[in-house]
Motif scaffolding. Structure first.
Motif, mmCIF file in Angstrom:
data_model
loop_
_atom_site.group_PDB
_atom_site.id
_atom_site.type_symbol
_atom_site.label_atom_id
_atom_site.label_comp_id
_atom_site.label_asym_id
_atom_site.label_seq_id
_atom_site.Cartn_x
_atom_site.Cartn_y
_atom_site.Cartn_z
ATOM 1 N N ARG A 53 68.178 33.537 47.253
ATOM 2 C CA ARG A 53 68.454 34.873 46.758
ATOM 3 C C ARG A 53 67.613 35.172 45.519
ATOM 4 N NH1 ARG A 53 70.162 35.322 51.092
ATOM 5 N NH2 ARG A 53 72.287 35.802 51.783
ATOM 6 N N SER A 56 70.236 37.318 41.501
ATOM 7 C CA SER A 56 71.646 36.968 41.549
ATOM 8 C C SER A 56 72.313 37.266 40.204
ATOM 9 C CB SER A 56 71.827 35.494 41.914
ATOM 10 O OG SER A 56 71.189 34.669 40.952
ATOM 11 N N THR A 58 75.016 35.719 37.798
ATOM 12 C CA THR A 58 75.677 34.434 37.615
ATOM 13 C C THR A 58 76.294 34.322 36.234
ATOM 14 O OG1 THR A 58 73.965 33.479 39.025
ATOM 15 C CG2 THR A 58 75.365 31.950 37.828
ATOM 16 N N THR A 67 78.615 32.957 41.095
ATOM 17 C CA THR A 67 77.469 33.832 41.300
ATOM 18 C C THR A 67 77.732 34.809 42.429
ATOM 19 O OG1 THR A 67 75.074 33.941 41.654
ATOM 20 C CG2 THR A 67 76.261 32.280 42.911
ATOM 21 N N THR A 69 75.526 36.742 44.852
ATOM 22 C CA THR A 69 74.210 36.214 45.183
ATOM 23 C C THR A 69 73.019 37.148 45.017
ATOM 24 O OG1 THR A 69 74.589 36.759 47.517
ATOM 25 C CG2 THR A 69 75.126 34.530 46.789
ATOM 26 N N GLY A 70 73.210 38.470 45.083
ATOM 27 C CA GLY A 70 72.056 39.341 44.906
ATOM 28 C C GLY A 70 71.282 39.570 46.185
ATOM 29 N N THR A 103 71.533 43.818 43.730
ATOM 30 C CA THR A 103 70.706 42.812 43.081
ATOM 31 C C THR A 103 70.351 43.285 41.681
ATOM 32 O OG1 THR A 103 68.642 41.548 43.233
ATOM 33 C CG2 THR A 103 68.582 43.803 44.048
ATOM 34 N N ASN A 299 65.400 35.249 38.857
ATOM 35 C CA ASN A 299 66.540 34.354 38.874
ATOM 36 C C ASN A 299 67.472 34.660 37.707
ATOM 37 O OD1 ASN A 299 63.895 33.152 37.900
ATOM 38 N ND2 ASN A 299 65.389 32.160 36.591
ATOM 39 N N GLY A 314 68.331 30.326 42.143
ATOM 40 C CA GLY A 314 67.745 31.354 42.979
ATOM 41 C C GLY A 314 66.444 31.897 42.427
#
Length: 341
Positions: A53, A56, A58, A67, A69-70, A103, A299, A314
């Motif tokens: 992903r 994300s 988190t 998290t 995930t996005g 996201t 990330n 990610g």
């Protein structure tokens, strides 16, 4: 040693629980001479998230995180899935899904009480609602929709505060002024605060609602930004710049102990493995890539994670999205075995 320090080296059956820097002792159980020295920062591989992903959201710590995930890999469907996972410092486990796939939203809190808001949500209803304003609160059982923020936006890399004292700032949207807007969250409602000095999105972000830090990022020019700003719960103050222009990376830590990791640099644009650490006054180079560190951007790390034990997970690794997790150990006191070599 006795002539220098005025005492013999202590002989112990186990290592002391709270040694001081520079202290030396002999451990009779391991038959080794040991001391408390100063270690160096380093990255190491953690557990891999089951899905790759980017962007994300988190929150939490290196051993207790959650998290949302996005964005999924461009080849996946749906493009903005709603999976969530929890992390125990070793393994990612499935967690109840959140409601609105997105996201790059802002995130703050801990594993058992976190909130997300904003983000890119092109699959929202109505269609094309890219600048999300929906807030979702996690209570360690399920995600619940909360009150919307005042201005929907996207392009966040981290977050500051707790579920009842959260902060969002800057962001990307069709109106450039979104890049300076600040809002505070009290666990129920959002209230506007004073604007930042430099408009930006995709900068690293951490700290608390009354002591936050925002650094790097990019704007709509487009241009990459070195500027760092600190927030005191009311106003933003410009402080020393980052050493390297960095955007779409990850940040974790506090206003006086912050790490900016990975991301992209410019010009020329490239994915980087470099890290920088902020001590409340200036930025300095920290641990860089190793064989286990994955170059990537987009990330995120834990929103309340201390820089001495942070992580990122990610991201866009170039040809595809990754689920790799990298754990960070900051420079600090560490017990070392002393040998003649």
């Amino acid at each position: 040693y006795k002539n220098i320090n005025g005492t013999n080296i202590p002989i112990r059956a186990s290592d002391p629980t709270n040694p001081i820097l520079g202290e030396i002792w002999y451990n009779t159980t391991s038959n080794t001479l040991k001391g408390l020295g100063y270690g160096t920062a380093a990255w190491a591989s953690g557990g891999t998230m089951p899905v790759g992903r980017s962007g994300s959201m988190t929150a939490g710590t290196q051993t207790a995180a959650i998290t949302a995930t996005g964005g999924g890999d461009p080849a996946t469907s749906p493009r903005l899935p709603t999976e969530a996972f929890s992390y125990d410092g070793s393994t990612w486990s499935p967690s109840p899904s959140y409601n609105q796939g997105r996201t790059g939203g802002v995130v703050f809190g801990i594993q058992s009480a976190a909130s997300i808001c904003g983000g890119y949500a092109a699959e929202a209803v109505p269609p094309g609602d890219a600048d999300e304003d929906l807030t979702e609160d996690w209570d360690n059982v399920s995600w619940t929709s909360g009150n919307n923020c005042n201005t929907g936006r996207r392009g966040f890399k981290g977050g500051a505060g707790t579920q009842t004292t959260g902060l969002m700032c800057g962001g990307e949207g069709p109106v450039p002024s979104k890049g300076v807007l600040t809002e505070e969250y009290d666990g129920s409602c959002w209230a506007t605060s004073n604007n930042q000095n430099t408009a930006r999105y995709n900068g690293v972000f951490g700290g608390s609602q009354t002591a936050a830090i925002l650094a790097g990022g990019q704007n709509d020019t487009p241009a990459q930004i070195l500027a760092t700003e600190e927030y005191d719960g009311s106003c933003w103050t410009s402080v020393n710049n980052m050493a390297t222009q960095k955007y779409q990376g990850s940040g974790f830590g506090t206003q006086t102990d912050m790490v900016a990791a990975a991301g992209r640099t410019a010009p020329p644009t490239s994915i980087t493995t470099n890290s920088e650490v902020y001590d409340g006054n200036s930025w300095a180079a920290s641990a860089t890539s190793s064989n286990s560190f994955t170059s990537r951007s987009g990330n995120q790390g834990g929103g309340t994670t201390p820089s001495s034990a942070g992580f990122i997970t990610g991201g866009d690794s170039g040809p595809s999205y990754t689920g790799a997790t990298e754990e960070y150990t900051g420079a600090g006191p560490v017990t070392k075995t002393i040998s003649s070599s």
